[in-house]
Design an enzyme around this catalytic site. Structure first.
Site, mmCIF file in Angstrom:
data_model
loop_
_atom_site.group_PDB
_atom_site.id
_atom_site.type_symbol
_atom_site.label_atom_id
_atom_site.label_comp_id
_atom_site.label_asym_id
_atom_site.label_seq_id
_atom_site.Cartn_x
_atom_site.Cartn_y
_atom_site.Cartn_z
ATOM 1 N N ASP A 1 0.841 -1.193 0.000
ATOM 2 C CA ASP A 1 0.000 0.000 0.000
ATOM 3 C C ASP A 1 0.883 1.253 0.000
ATOM 4 O OD1 ASP A 1 -2.080 -1.752 0.333
ATOM 5 O OD2 ASP A 1 -2.093 -1.531 2.516
HETATM 6 N N1 URA Z 1 -1.151 -6.148 3.694
HETATM 7 C C1 URA Z 1 -1.674 -4.894 3.732
HETATM 8 O O1 URA Z 1 -2.706 -4.661 4.318
HETATM 9 N N2 URA Z 1 -0.987 -3.922 3.087
HETATM 10 C C2 URA Z 1 0.176 -4.129 2.441
HETATM 11 O O2 URA Z 1 0.752 -3.184 1.905
HETATM 12 C C3 URA Z 1 0.690 -5.439 2.418
HETATM 13 C C4 URA Z 1 0.004 -6.424 3.053
#
Ligand code: URA
Length: 234
Positions: free
Chosen positions: A102
């Protein structure tokens, strides 16, 4: 593509001729004689018959980036900077991301031009462990450990996540190991138990660990051993 097909794709070479040439030991794949006509050959391997190069090997790139917060795991975006802006310009057109993070998340991000390899790395069925250092708003309870170990129901996909492990580091901090890599997986798992992730940092994917000395925003090539640590077949 099968070796026999690569040979018979040349003008005037039949499949039978190709198979005979291979069986006679006249064909080298990546510098080694190959007598198996059914051998799958990737675009990253060369094929030579006698002194004639039938296929040149395309260079394979495997990179890790220490992703800083604020960068999108995308190749292009009109609003936010993307992780591609952090890799050498000449490699950018070739690379894709193997397992996104993310925008706010940090840590290990892998990029490559080898689609078969990245598929193995990210396919939930292959069950490669991904380790995250997580901070949460509420303390992480024993019940959360239990629920993660049993798997969390994701109604959107209609599935239960594979058992995940929690190593508690502080009341609101843990190392979490998951074996899939579904959309926002870690955040959604904590949300399902009434908690919220405030920071997420990926430390490792299978045999590939983010080195402590790699600065944020910097990238480096994976070693041959790290590339080979991803199983290509079951
Ligand atoms: N899980 C998440 O919620 N975000 C990420 O960036 C990676 C794994």
């Amino acid at each position: 593509m099968k070796l026999s097909r690569i040979l018979s794709n040349q003008n005037g070479v039949s499949r039978q001729q190709a198979i005979r040439t291979i069986a006679a030991g006249q064909v080298c794949v990546d510098g080694e004689v190959c007598t198996d006509a059914a051998r799958e050959v990737s675009r990253f391997e060369s094929v030579v018959v006698g002194d004639q190069v039938i296929q040149h090997a395309v260079a394979a790139y495997y990179l890790m980036l220490n992703k800083p917060a604020g960068y999108l795991s995308a190749t292009k975006d009109n609003t936010h900077p993307t992780v591609m802006e952090l890799v050498p310009g000449e490699l950018r057109p070739h690379l894709h991301i193997a397992g996104r993070l993310d925008r706010a998340s940090t840590g290990l991000l892998i990029m490559t031009n080898d689609g078969n390899w990245s598929r193995r790395l990210t396919e939930p069925a292959v069950k490669i462990p991904k380790v995250y250092r997580v901070k949460t708003l509420q303390p992480i309870s024993k019940e959360t450990e239990q629920r993660f170990a049993e798997g969390i129901w994701f109604a959107w996909e209609g599935l239960t996540t594979s058992p995940a492990a929690i190593e508690q580091l502080a009341p609101c901090e843990a190392r979490v190991t998951i074996f899939e890599g579904r959309y926002h997986q870690v955040k959604r798992m904590f949300h399902a138990v009434g908690n919220r992730v405030t920071s997420l940092h990926r430390e490792c994917i299978g045999g590939i660990t983010l080195p402590a000395q790699l600065p944020q925003g910097a990238c480096q090539r994976l070693t041959p051993a790290q590339v080979a640590s991803v199983p290509l077949r079951d």
